[in-house]
Design an enzyme around this catalytic site. Sequence first.
Site, PDB file in Angstrom:
ATOM      1  CG  HIS A  49      -1.979  -1.020   1.218  1.00  0.00           C
ATOM      2  ND1 HIS A  49      -2.874  -1.182   0.195  1.00  0.00           N
ATOM      3  CD2 HIS A  49      -2.288  -1.984   2.144  1.00  0.00           C
ATOM      4  CE1 HIS A  49      -3.688  -2.198   0.473  1.00  0.00           C
ATOM      5  NE2 HIS A  49      -3.353  -2.698   1.643  1.00  0.00           N
TER       6      HIS A  49
ATOM      7  CG  ASP B  58      -2.981  -8.476   0.799  1.00  0.00           C
ATOM      8  OD1 ASP B  58      -2.277  -8.871   1.734  1.00  0.00           O
ATOM      9  OD2 ASP B  58      -3.951  -7.694   0.945  1.00  0.00           O
TER      10      ASP B  58
ATOM     11  CG  HIS C 269      -6.965  -5.205   1.787  1.00  0.00           C
ATOM     12  ND1 HIS C 269      -6.504  -6.060   2.773  1.00  0.00           N
ATOM     13  CD2 HIS C 269      -8.181  -4.782   2.190  1.00  0.00           C
ATOM     14  CE1 HIS C 269      -7.412  -6.133   3.746  1.00  0.00           C
ATOM     15  NE2 HIS C 269      -8.438  -5.366   3.403  1.00  0.00           N
TER      16      HIS C 269
ATOM     17  CG  ASP D 149      -5.194 -10.118   3.531  1.00  0.00           C
ATOM     18  OD1 ASP D 149      -4.794 -10.785   2.559  1.00  0.00           O
ATOM     19  OD2 ASP D 149      -5.047  -8.888   3.600  1.00  0.00           O
TER      20      ASP D 149
END
Length: 338
Positions: free
Chosen positions: A156, A192, A194, A281
């Site tokens: 990120h 991932d 996200h 995740d």
Amino acid sequence: MEIFYSERQRQHAPQLELQNGELVPYAEKVDRVDAIISTIGGTLSPEDFGLDPILAVHDKGYVEFLKTAYQDWTDEGRKGDAFPYVFPVGGRRPLDLQRIDARLGQYAYDCGTPISEHTWDAAYWNAQTALTGLHTVMDGNGHHPTFSLCRPPGHHSGADYMGGYCYLNNVAIAATAALKRGAARVAILDVDYHHGNGTQDIFYERGDVLTVSIHADPRTDYPFYWGHADETGKGAGAGCNLNVPLPQGTAWDTYESALQSGLDAVARFKPDLLIVPYGADTFAGDPISHFRLQTDDYRHMAGLIDMLGIPTLICMEGGYAIDALGANVASFLAGFTA
């Protein structure tokens, strides 16, 4: 499989984050590392490649901010971790901002990425862990993968901003170093939950790096403003960014076909190196995510990636179901070693 990790990465230890309107315990805690290492076994210490590979990706002013932010925060008499509270939504431009509150907002895009006393040191050695894994892969023969146990995560983080628990973009640093070392083309396959918005931003206008991200639909999930299917690259990078957003509740039967579309894009790109930001995740029991993958699915996922036959560096990203995290990582790594 060689696995790299530095104990200095353990030092990053914020206490709280702002989520859903309240301060809650920080989810990206050091227990994640303990869960993984206790399952997969021993690790090797990374080499120190210095600041140059970091500065090849990240803005110098941002790096200097990360180095001094916590000390500047405490020098103002503040207690606890350093949090931003005001952001330049109307536009970011170079300003000589002296107050730590202003600089926190200038370099952050959320309130879930606090800076604690040892955040910089942990982030620095995190990058060295990724770089050591990269050079190990490039020094090797065949496509045997290497695992860099990165913590805190990195995908990120943009060239000059932090967010989503990420401070330095380990994957981007490794990819840039690979190009400098002689790789003509690098592919990044982010699995991932996200979207890897920082990675996308860094390479969005480059044609020598393919970025593929399979993730939760940003219409419903963080990071919201990036990760939509119509984001395909710009300029020299036109067509070199592929986002595959999926709905909440996605299980392996749907995820597998999305993964295959990403693998097909990687195969067409014909990279010299593949970097896989791996987040556990996507697991059904993850407390902050909403896919329904099971532990055994990670072995199948890795097996499909491995079939590409490309030298591969794996970098750890998210995964917050602590009790299952070690087994999920072990399952993924086993898919390669099989």
